[in-house]
Design a protein around this motif. Sequence first.
Motif, mmCIF file in Angstrom:
data_model
loop_
_atom_site.group_PDB
_atom_site.id
_atom_site.type_symbol
_atom_site.label_atom_id
_atom_site.label_comp_id
_atom_site.label_asym_id
_atom_site.label_seq_id
_atom_site.Cartn_x
_atom_site.Cartn_y
_atom_site.Cartn_z
ATOM 1 N N LEU A 31 -8.768 4.821 -5.599
ATOM 2 C CA LEU A 31 -8.125 5.358 -6.788
ATOM 3 C C LEU A 31 -9.155 5.758 -7.843
ATOM 4 O O LEU A 31 -9.004 6.793 -8.507
ATOM 5 N N GLN A 34 -10.359 8.955 -7.164
ATOM 6 C CA GLN A 34 -9.262 9.916 -7.155
ATOM 7 C C GLN A 34 -9.002 10.483 -5.764
ATOM 8 O O GLN A 34 -8.623 11.656 -5.601
ATOM 9 N N TRP A 36 -6.463 10.354 -3.835
ATOM 10 C CA TRP A 36 -5.063 9.970 -3.966
ATOM 11 C C TRP A 36 -4.356 9.852 -2.617
ATOM 12 O O TRP A 36 -3.511 8.962 -2.434
ATOM 13 N N ASP A 40 -2.719 6.525 -1.160
ATOM 14 C CA ASP A 40 -1.292 6.495 -0.847
ATOM 15 C C ASP A 40 -1.053 5.910 0.533
ATOM 16 O O ASP A 40 -0.134 5.105 0.747
ATOM 17 N N TRP A 90 -2.567 1.852 -9.614
ATOM 18 C CA TRP A 90 -2.203 3.261 -9.706
ATOM 19 C C TRP A 90 -2.116 3.706 -11.156
ATOM 20 O O TRP A 90 -2.577 4.805 -11.507
ATOM 21 N N SER A 94 -4.716 6.499 -12.970
ATOM 22 C CA SER A 94 -4.129 7.802 -13.294
ATOM 23 C C SER A 94 -3.725 7.931 -14.750
ATOM 24 O O SER A 94 -3.129 8.950 -15.137
ATOM 25 N N PHE A 98 0.717 8.301 -12.359
ATOM 26 C CA PHE A 98 1.253 7.885 -11.070
ATOM 27 C C PHE A 98 1.608 6.402 -11.118
ATOM 28 O O PHE A 98 1.261 5.694 -12.064
ATOM 29 N N PHE A 155 -1.934 16.120 -4.143
ATOM 30 C CA PHE A 155 -2.730 14.907 -4.281
ATOM 31 C C PHE A 155 -3.787 15.076 -5.375
ATOM 32 O O PHE A 155 -4.988 14.952 -5.129
ATOM 33 N N ASP A 156 -3.315 15.360 -6.570
ATOM 34 C CA ASP A 156 -4.198 15.468 -7.721
ATOM 35 C C ASP A 156 -3.379 15.252 -8.978
ATOM 36 O O ASP A 156 -2.143 15.212 -8.945
ATOM 37 N N LEU A 164 3.242 10.361 -7.003
ATOM 38 C CA LEU A 164 2.650 9.388 -6.093
ATOM 39 C C LEU A 164 2.805 7.980 -6.667
ATOM 40 O O LEU A 164 2.896 7.826 -7.886
#
Length: 212
Positions: A31, A34, A36, A40, A90, A94, A98, A155-156, A164
């Motif tokens: 994480l 990043q 992601w 996940d 998470w 983020s 997220f 995924f950003d 996410l």
Amino acid sequence: MLSNRSNNRASNSSAFHSSLDESLGELSLLLDEQDWEEADRLTADLLLDAVVQGQSGEPALLQETAPSHLTTEALAALPCQLLHALDDRWQRASGGHFGFSAQLQIYAATLETIDFDPALRNWSTPHPFFEEVGWLMLFPLRPIGFLRFYTWLDFDLEAPRGHLPALWYWRVPRIASLQMGGLLTGQGGAFGDLARLDAMMLRLSRCHQLGG
């Protein structure tokens, strides 16, 4: 004999928690970088491992047949401590964009502000949560009730809030994917499974109320 079984369970539990601590450390690194998508995938694996541990007292790696997805019943019994640990990582990585908390907030807000009939399960009446978090396909330039394929997710941090984690929801058996309109691709290309969505959100809400 009973003593040996108790010792084995204690040993397996210790091994599970040691492996969990290591995996949570790996998740934090992913994480922070990043990454992601890999984060996940690891998140979904950890949730599945917790289900196995709760059912048999043994880590998933020690099982001959580990579950392939989170059923409604499994989601309703996920450990609050694990959900909090995953969510905290998470959120911090983020900036609150997220995480399970973001998803729960969005889910609760849609229930309060949008009139939705769960009996209308077709392409033209998707659950508003799916639209809010960006899980729906666009065709053309409007959402329809089929969920995006997993590899089509964003995924950003440009993704919608709550986008996410997602793989906990996307993983379903191949036959279930077909029954919901999918193409053997999990939840991707299929209608949303409202029972599983509700089960997860109710569990998150309960864990939030319990505070641990």
